[in-house]
Motif scaffolding. Structure first.
Motif, mmCIF file in Angstrom:
data_model
loop_
_atom_site.group_PDB
_atom_site.id
_atom_site.type_symbol
_atom_site.label_atom_id
_atom_site.label_comp_id
_atom_site.label_asym_id
_atom_site.label_seq_id
_atom_site.Cartn_x
_atom_site.Cartn_y
_atom_site.Cartn_z
ATOM 1 N N VAL A 157 0.823 -1.201 0.000
ATOM 2 C CA VAL A 157 0.000 0.000 0.000
ATOM 3 C C VAL A 157 0.865 1.262 0.000
ATOM 4 N N PHE A 158 1.875 1.288 0.873
ATOM 5 C CA PHE A 158 2.688 2.498 0.952
ATOM 6 C C PHE A 158 3.719 2.565 -0.174
ATOM 7 N N ALA A 159 4.150 1.417 -0.704
ATOM 8 C CA ALA A 159 4.971 1.439 -1.911
ATOM 9 C C ALA A 159 4.162 1.967 -3.086
ATOM 10 N N LEU A 160 2.888 1.578 -3.159
ATOM 11 C CA LEU A 160 2.004 2.105 -4.191
ATOM 12 C C LEU A 160 1.793 3.606 -4.006
ATOM 13 N N LEU A 161 1.620 4.047 -2.771
ATOM 14 C CA LEU A 161 1.456 5.480 -2.518
ATOM 15 C C LEU A 161 2.702 6.246 -2.950
ATOM 16 N N HIS A 162 3.873 5.685 -2.706
ATOM 17 C CA HIS A 162 5.128 6.287 -3.184
ATOM 18 C C HIS A 162 5.107 6.412 -4.705
ATOM 19 N N ARG A 163 4.695 5.374 -5.397
ATOM 20 C CA ARG A 163 4.597 5.427 -6.858
ATOM 21 C C ARG A 163 3.616 6.503 -7.309
ATOM 22 N N ILE A 164 2.480 6.556 -6.645
ATOM 23 C CA ILE A 164 1.463 7.546 -6.999
ATOM 24 C C ILE A 164 2.030 8.953 -6.896
ATOM 25 N N CYS A 165 2.741 9.210 -5.808
ATOM 26 C CA CYS A 165 3.319 10.545 -5.605
ATOM 27 C C CYS A 165 4.424 10.840 -6.618
ATOM 28 N N CYS A 166 5.278 9.860 -6.885
ATOM 29 C CA CYS A 166 6.389 10.074 -7.821
ATOM 30 C C CYS A 166 5.904 10.227 -9.254
ATOM 31 N N ARG A 167 4.844 9.537 -9.614
ATOM 32 C CA ARG A 167 4.350 9.557 -10.994
ATOM 33 C C ARG A 167 3.269 10.597 -11.237
ATOM 34 N N GLY A 168 2.866 11.301 -10.178
ATOM 35 C CA GLY A 168 1.852 12.333 -10.334
ATOM 36 C C GLY A 168 0.477 11.785 -10.664
ATOM 37 N N LEU A 169 0.164 10.594 -10.159
ATOM 38 C CA LEU A 169 -1.136 9.989 -10.415
ATOM 39 C C LEU A 169 -2.194 10.594 -9.498
ATOM 40 N N GLU A 223 10.583 1.367 -3.329
ATOM 41 C CA GLU A 223 9.448 0.580 -3.790
ATOM 42 C C GLU A 223 9.330 -0.748 -3.044
ATOM 43 N N VAL A 224 10.366 -1.121 -2.298
ATOM 44 C CA VAL A 224 10.279 -2.308 -1.440
ATOM 45 C C VAL A 224 10.403 -1.944 0.034
ATOM 46 N N SER A 225 10.973 -0.780 0.330
ATOM 47 C CA SER A 225 11.036 -0.267 1.700
ATOM 48 C C SER A 225 10.418 1.125 1.710
ATOM 49 N N PRO A 226 9.093 1.209 1.732
ATOM 50 C CA PRO A 226 8.449 2.522 1.634
ATOM 51 C C PRO A 226 8.757 3.461 2.790
ATOM 52 N N VAL A 227 9.413 2.965 3.826
ATOM 53 C CA VAL A 227 9.869 3.862 4.881
ATOM 54 C C VAL A 227 10.852 4.886 4.324
ATOM 55 N N LEU A 228 11.372 4.629 3.115
ATOM 56 C CA LEU A 228 12.275 5.558 2.426
ATOM 57 C C LEU A 228 11.566 6.309 1.303
ATOM 58 N N GLY A 229 10.256 6.212 1.240
ATOM 59 C CA GLY A 229 9.505 6.730 0.111
ATOM 60 C C GLY A 229 9.304 8.229 0.106
ATOM 61 N N LYS A 230 8.776 8.700 -1.031
ATOM 62 C CA LYS A 230 8.419 10.104 -1.223
ATOM 63 C C LYS A 230 6.899 10.214 -1.175
ATOM 64 N N PHE A 231 6.400 11.077 -0.271
ATOM 65 C CA PHE A 231 4.966 11.133 -0.024
ATOM 66 C C PHE A 231 4.402 12.556 -0.017
ATOM 67 N N VAL A 232 5.116 13.501 -0.572
ATOM 68 C CA VAL A 232 4.628 14.879 -0.604
ATOM 69 C C VAL A 232 3.291 14.929 -1.326
ATOM 70 N N ALA A 233 2.319 15.594 -0.719
ATOM 71 C CA ALA A 233 0.959 15.776 -1.253
ATOM 72 C C ALA A 233 0.094 14.533 -1.101
ATOM 73 N N ALA A 234 0.552 13.541 -0.333
ATOM 74 C CA ALA A 234 -0.258 12.348 -0.092
ATOM 75 C C ALA A 234 -1.440 12.680 0.815
ATOM 76 N N PRO A 235 -2.497 11.880 0.766
ATOM 77 C CA PRO A 235 -3.678 12.125 1.594
ATOM 78 C C PRO A 235 -3.439 11.697 3.044
ATOM 79 N N PRO A 236 -4.377 11.976 3.929
ATOM 80 C CA PRO A 236 -4.233 11.531 5.322
ATOM 81 C C PRO A 236 -4.053 10.025 5.430
ATOM 82 N N CYS A 237 -3.206 9.630 6.392
ATOM 83 C CA CYS A 237 -2.880 8.218 6.588
ATOM 84 C C CYS A 237 -3.154 7.816 8.038
ATOM 85 N N LEU A 238 -3.562 6.576 8.201
ATOM 86 C CA LEU A 238 -3.774 5.980 9.517
ATOM 87 C C LEU A 238 -2.972 4.686 9.589
ATOM 88 N N ILE A 239 -2.252 4.493 10.703
ATOM 89 C CA ILE A 239 -1.473 3.274 10.903
ATOM 90 C C ILE A 239 -1.845 2.664 12.250
#
Length: 307
Positions: A157-169, A223-239
């Motif tokens: 989920v968070f690797a996908l969120l990283h992709r979304i942010c990096c690709r401007g989806l 993309e395998v360790s999303p703790v290193l991901g880029k998440f600028v402009a991501a929506p609210p998250c709950l963990i």
């Protein structure tokens, strides 16, 4: 104070499930045992409806199952990515949880049948999750989309969120992770510090999952360790995470990473519950309340987006 139901499931995890994960190296056998355990222990909601749905994207398609109880939802779509150290997990073990989460969030809940390791290594599962998400984004009837996953599915989920942010989806409306396996570098202290207190997950299982999924790929890849991901402009998250889990530090580090990049993030920490206790929904008040909380979180983000 933990309910007697939660104490029972903690004991079942520690005395039955954890030894199986630690001691049986034959992957097909572990999968069969997991299926048997799901059939015996997990509560199927009354009126559960399952509909196979192929999501078409590009030149291919991905297989999902819509899981539903109660009235038809009106608040958008949920894409659920299941856990199992990238090696086990299927609809039989998750249909009840996905349906209950969808009902709590008032969303149409899609369970993704992604390829398991070692047969399907990185990036197969992430590519399939990306295709499913983009197909939902392209569907005008899908409405606001949430992403939810547990353990290895939380990683996806968070690797996908990283992709979304990096690709401007297109951004999802909300993201929730249940005890996400967020750092495959395996450097976090709780892996050792909580090895005994974790009711369900042995460290050997984590090591096997990493090896099967990565097959030598760099664990420092976000993309395998999303703790290193880029998440600028991501929506609210709950963990959600329990303090006794070996993956406890993964959740803390991921929450810090999200907050450092300006993402509104709630890290909800519990004490004494087994890994992904949400799977006991319908049989345990702790699971019921946690599923309700995730549903309420998603509903609030949908409401805030549509105001």
């Amino acid at each position: 104070m933990l309910s007697r139901h939660q104490r029972f499931w903690n004991g079942y995890a520690r005395l039955v499930q954890k030894p199986v994960l630690a001691s049986i190296p034959h992957q097909p056998t572990v999968r069969r045992i997991a299926d048997l355990s799901a059939a015996i222990t997990l509560k199927t909601p009354s009126g559960l409806r399952l509909v196979e749905k192929s999501l078409e994207w590009g030149t291919g398609s991905v297989r999902t199952t819509v899981c539903q109880v109660g009235q038809d939802p009106t608040g958008g779509s949920m894409l659920y990515l299941h856990g199992g150290a990238f090696m086990i997990g299927n609809l039989r073990g998750y249909r009840h949880l996905v349906a209950r989460l969808g009902g709590a969030a008032n969303q149409k809940a899609y369970f993704l049948h992604y390829g398991l390791s070692p047969e399907h290594r990185f990036p197969t599962a992430l590519d399939q999750a990306t295709a499913a998400y983009e197909a939902l984004c392209a569907d005008r009837k899908a409405g606001p989309i949430s992403l939810i996953g547990d353990s290895a599915g939380g990683n996806l989920v968070f690797a996908l969120l990283h992709r979304i942010c990096c690709r401007g989806l297109q951004q999802p409306v909300a993201v929730a992770g249940i005890s996400p396996f967020a750092d495959l570098r395996l450097t976090n202290g709780s892996l050792q510090a909580n090895a005994r207190s974790d009711h369900l997950v042995p460290l050997s299982w984590i090591l096997r999952g990493k090896s099967a999924y990565l097959a030598g790929h760099d664990p420092s890849d976000p993309e395998v360790s999303p703790v290193l991901g880029k998440f600028v402009a991501a929506p609210p998250c709950l963990i959600h995470v329990d303090e006794t889990e070996i993956l406890f530090d993964d959740s803390k580090a991921l929450a810090d990473r999200l907050r450092d990049q300006g993402v509104t993030t709630k890290l909800q920490m519990f004490e004494g519950r087994s890994h992904v206790w949400h799977l006991n929904v319908g049989r345990c008040p702790e699971a019921d309340s946690s599923v309700a909380e995730i549903g309420a979180f998603v509903k609030k983000q949908v409401a805030d987006r549509t105001v």
